[in-house]
Design an enzyme around this catalytic site. Structure first.
Site, PDB file in Angstrom:
ATOM      1  N   SER A 138       0.855  -1.187   0.000  1.00 52.44           N
ATOM      2  CA  SER A 138       0.000   0.000   0.000  1.00 52.44           C
ATOM      3  C   SER A 138       0.888   1.233   0.000  1.00 52.44           C
ATOM      4  O   SER A 138       2.029   1.205   0.483  1.00 52.44           O
ATOM      5  CB  SER A 138      -0.889   0.002   1.246  1.00 52.44           C
ATOM      6  OG  SER A 138      -1.434   1.282   1.508  1.00 52.44           O
ATOM      7  N   TYR A 151      -2.803  -0.744  10.006  1.00 53.36           N
ATOM      8  CA  TYR A 151      -2.798  -1.154   8.596  1.00 53.36           C
ATOM      9  C   TYR A 151      -1.496  -0.707   7.943  1.00 53.36           C
ATOM     10  O   TYR A 151      -0.821  -1.491   7.263  1.00 53.36           O
ATOM     11  CB  TYR A 151      -4.000  -0.539   7.892  1.00 53.36           C
ATOM     12  CG  TYR A 151      -4.086  -0.836   6.406  1.00 53.36           C
ATOM     13  CD1 TYR A 151      -4.660  -2.022   5.959  1.00 53.36           C
ATOM     14  CD2 TYR A 151      -3.605   0.066   5.468  1.00 53.36           C
ATOM     15  CE1 TYR A 151      -4.741  -2.301   4.602  1.00 53.36           C
ATOM     16  CE2 TYR A 151      -3.679  -0.198   4.109  1.00 53.36           C
ATOM     17  CZ  TYR A 151      -4.246  -1.384   3.686  1.00 53.36           C
ATOM     18  OH  TYR A 151      -4.318  -1.655   2.338  1.00 53.36           O
TER      19      TYR A 151
END
Length: 260
Positions: A138, A151
């Protein structure tokens, strides 16, 4: 000669599903694995039962992951050309507002799941000439993302694992890469109850199909060595600026974008 084979975690929806659709359409045997076993079975029927193998898999369960890979390797005729570690979960908000159990679960799926997959897949990858691993990371692994703290931390870890294995596994002839997009229009992003400010300020400019095409391109890349893939102009610009700017400016820009 048997078809090339890709094993996909998180294949029931979003990026995993779009990648499965693309690779199946282009002649690959696709392994569809997800905790949503009914959804992957329905997808197998949609794509053609002869093109796919489907099963339930919680990527955080090491024994289940190993069993699923063994099953798929046999179904593929003794090959595993590409492992796509795509399964992931998300929670957004101030760190202290998210239950500790949810933080732990994010680590279990997003990081432990990738480690499980890489560890269990190695014997099969080594037996497949030109085998590859692509991990779903990400843009939150470029600079720590407020409102996405756990995350983001898991994606930094996935990036580090990818870089390490890219070097380690070269001796086996295995390429290891990752994909680091900004926000993608998937159920995981679209279903966030209270989207963080960064989502509104940056927008959601990428689709799951966009990422699937990047995965396809990475899997067929044969030019100079490349470890990290940044989908879309916005992600590329973000990565470039973070590399070139001083640390204080990176922190300030992240603070402004995130609304903190």
């Amino acid at each position: 000669m048997s078809r090339p084979a890709i094993f996909i975690t998180g294949a029931a929806a979003g990026i995993g599903r779009a990648t499965a659709e693309l690779f199946a359409a282009r002649g690959w045997l696709v392994g569809l694995y997800d905790v949503a076993d009914g959804a992957v079975e329905a997808l197998r029927q949609q794509l053609g039962a002869e093109r796919c193998v489907a099963g339930r898999l919680d990527a955080s369960d090491a024994e289940a992951f190993a069993a699923a890979l063994e099953q798929f390797f046999q179904a593929a005729g003794g090959r595993l050309d590409l492992l796509f570690n795509c399964a992931g979960i998300l929670a957004t908000g101030d760190f202290e507002s998210i239950p500790l159990a949810r933080h732990h679960r994010i680590v279990e799926v997003n990081l432990r799941g990738v480690i499980n997959g890489c560890h269990a897949a190695l014997p099969y990858l080594r037996r497949t000439p030109g085998a590859q691993v692509i991990n779903m990371a990400s843009a939150s692994a470029i600079y720590g993302a407020p409102a996405f703290a756990s995350y983001s931390a898991t994606k930094f870890a996935v990036r580090g694992l990818t870089e390490a294995l890219n070097i380690e596994w070269a001796r086996h002839g295995i390429r290891v890469m990752d994909v680091l997009p900004l926000f993608v229009a998937t159920p995981m992003v679209n279903n966030v109850a209270n989207p963080p400010a960064s989502v509104g300020r940056l927008g959601v400019l990428l689709s799951a199909a966009d990422i699937a095409r990047v995965v396809w391109r990475a899997a067929h890349w044969r030019w100079w060595p490349r470890v990290h893939w940044y989908p879309g102009w916005q992600t590329k610009a973000f990565a470039f600026v973070q590399k070139c700017s001083p640390a204080w400016l990176n922190r300030l820009s992240t603070k402004i974008v995130s609304g903190y």
